[in-house]
Design an enzyme around this catalytic site. Structure first.
Site, PDB file in Angstrom:
ATOM      1  CG  HIS A 189      16.474  65.610  24.915  1.00 18.85           C
ATOM      2  ND1 HIS A 189      16.817  65.067  26.369  1.00 18.85           N
ATOM      3  CD2 HIS A 189      16.203  66.039  23.967  1.00 18.85           C
ATOM      4  CE1 HIS A 189      16.058  65.608  26.546  1.00 18.85           C
ATOM      5  NE2 HIS A 189      15.208  66.233  25.508  1.00 18.85           N
ATOM      6  CG  ASN A 202      20.197  65.691  27.981  1.00 17.71           C
ATOM      7  OD1 ASN A 202      19.567  66.307  26.749  1.00 17.71           O
ATOM      8  ND2 ASN A 202      20.181  65.044  27.911  1.00 17.71           N
ATOM      9  CD  GLU A 226      17.839  61.112  26.733  1.00 17.89           C
ATOM     10  OE1 GLU A 226      18.946  62.577  26.750  1.00 17.89           O
ATOM     11  OE2 GLU A 226      17.213  61.369  27.647  1.00 17.89           O
TER      12      GLU A 226
HETATM   13  C1  F6R Z   1       9.635  66.048  23.031  1.00 17.05           C
HETATM   14  C2  F6R Z   1      10.980  65.839  22.261  1.00 17.05           C
HETATM   15  C3  F6R Z   1      11.992  66.941  23.216  1.00 17.05           C
HETATM   16  C4  F6R Z   1      12.094  67.966  24.174  1.00 17.05           C
HETATM   17  C5  F6R Z   1      12.727  68.901  24.772  1.00 17.05           C
HETATM   18  C6  F6R Z   1      13.057  69.805  24.544  1.00 17.05           C
HETATM   19  O1  F6R Z   1       8.716  65.820  21.354  1.00 17.05           O
HETATM   20  O2  F6R Z   1      11.542  65.681  21.827  1.00 17.05           O
HETATM   21  O3  F6R Z   1      13.626  66.440  22.713  1.00 17.05           O
HETATM   22  O4  F6R Z   1      11.449  68.840  22.556  1.00 17.05           O
HETATM   23  O5  F6R Z   1      13.011  68.070  25.784  1.00 17.05           O
HETATM   24  O6  F6R Z   1      11.735  70.029  25.958  1.00 17.05           O
HETATM   25  P1  F6R Z   1      10.724  71.609  26.641  1.00 17.05           P
HETATM   26  O7  F6R Z   1      10.735  72.064  24.743  1.00 17.05           O
HETATM   27  O8  F6R Z   1       9.706  70.918  27.095  1.00 17.05           O
HETATM   28  O9  F6R Z   1      12.335  71.922  26.776  1.00 17.05           O
END
Ligand code: F6R
Length: 240
Positions: A138, A136, A143
């Site tokens: 973030h 999304n 968020e």
């Molecule tokens: C993790 C974080 C999140 C992830 C994001 C992507 O410390 O801050 O923003 O970077 O949710 O997650 P993955 O890499 O698991 O797709």
């Protein structure tokens, strides 16, 4: 924002490891802003290998992680502190006292956030911030919302994020619903930003981050305002 097209996750991890090694050659005592999740796992593996080969030295490095689940203890295997220990810290010569993750056990939100902002300030800010991107849009756990947050704060995780993170837990009910996260302001103050994006489920968010309107509804879009961002994305994340 600069975009580097990679063939796949392996190439992203390889290039990211080269860039982090270069950063630590350039400035041995860098403060690295670190991320967890699937995106940097390959990078951390490569850094462990490079350390074993004597190619990278963490003895003067300081790290600040982006976020931590609220309510999880460091020894909980689902906590981000645990993730960092397993994936990087315990395999390299970093001093444990130089590694910082928000305190998930601090019940008082104001104290947790104030303390973490003070750590970042005391370290003199972040030299290189590593980021992943949520489906999304973030970054950290900032968020989609109607405003950009500046400092560390407590967030209620969106349904979308809880669903995405469910893969790390046995049952959906176990996924924490709140987290402490660095704010977009702190991320933007980092001197360099390196964002990793892999896989088709990131394509929409990556496209909006690179080419869309800057809006808190897609928090990663604020990175368009930073002068030193490199996005390492694979063909799937670029919708190719
Ligand atoms: C993790 C974080 C999140 C992830 C994001 C992507 O410390 O801050 O923003 O970077 O949710 O997650 P993955 O890499 O698991 O797709």
């Amino acid at each position: 924002m600069q975009l580097c097209r990679c063939r796949n996750y392996e190439e992203i991890s390889q290039r990211a490891a080269e860039l982090l090694t270069a950063q630590l050659t350039w400035k041995k005592d860098s403060t690295l802003g670190l991320a967890t999740g699937g995106s940097p796992v390959g990078l951390y593996r490569k850094l462990r290998e490079r350390f074993a080969e004597g190619l990278v030295d963490f003895s003067e490095v300081k790290t600040v992680n982006l976020d931590e689940y609220r309510g999880l203890a460091p020894e909980n295997p689902q906590s981000y502190r645990y993730f960092m220990e397993e994936n990087l810290f315990r395999h390299v010569n970093i001093h444990p006292e130089n590694t910082y993750v928000p305190n998930g056990l601090e019940k008082d939100t104001e104290t947790a956030c104030r303390n973490y902002d003070a750590v970042i300030q005391r370290l003199g800010g972040i030299d290189l911030q590593l980021l992943g991107i949520g489906r999304n849009g973030h970054i950290g756990f900032n968020e989609p919302s109607d405003h950009f947050s500046s400092g560390t704060h407590c967030v209620k995780l969106s349904e979308n994020t809880i669903e995405a993170n469910q893969r790390f837990f046995e049952r959906r009910e176990e996924v924490p619903t709140e987290a402490y996260t660095m704010g977009c302001g702190a991320i933007l103050r980092a001197r360099r930003i390196l964002l990793l994006a892999s896989g088709r489920d990131k394509a929409e968010a990556v496209h909006a981050m690179l080419y869309g309107t800057i809006t808190p509804q897609l928090p990663a879009s604020i990175l368009q305002l930073h002068e030193n961002v490199l996005v390492l994305a694979d063909e799937e994340a670029l919708g190719q």
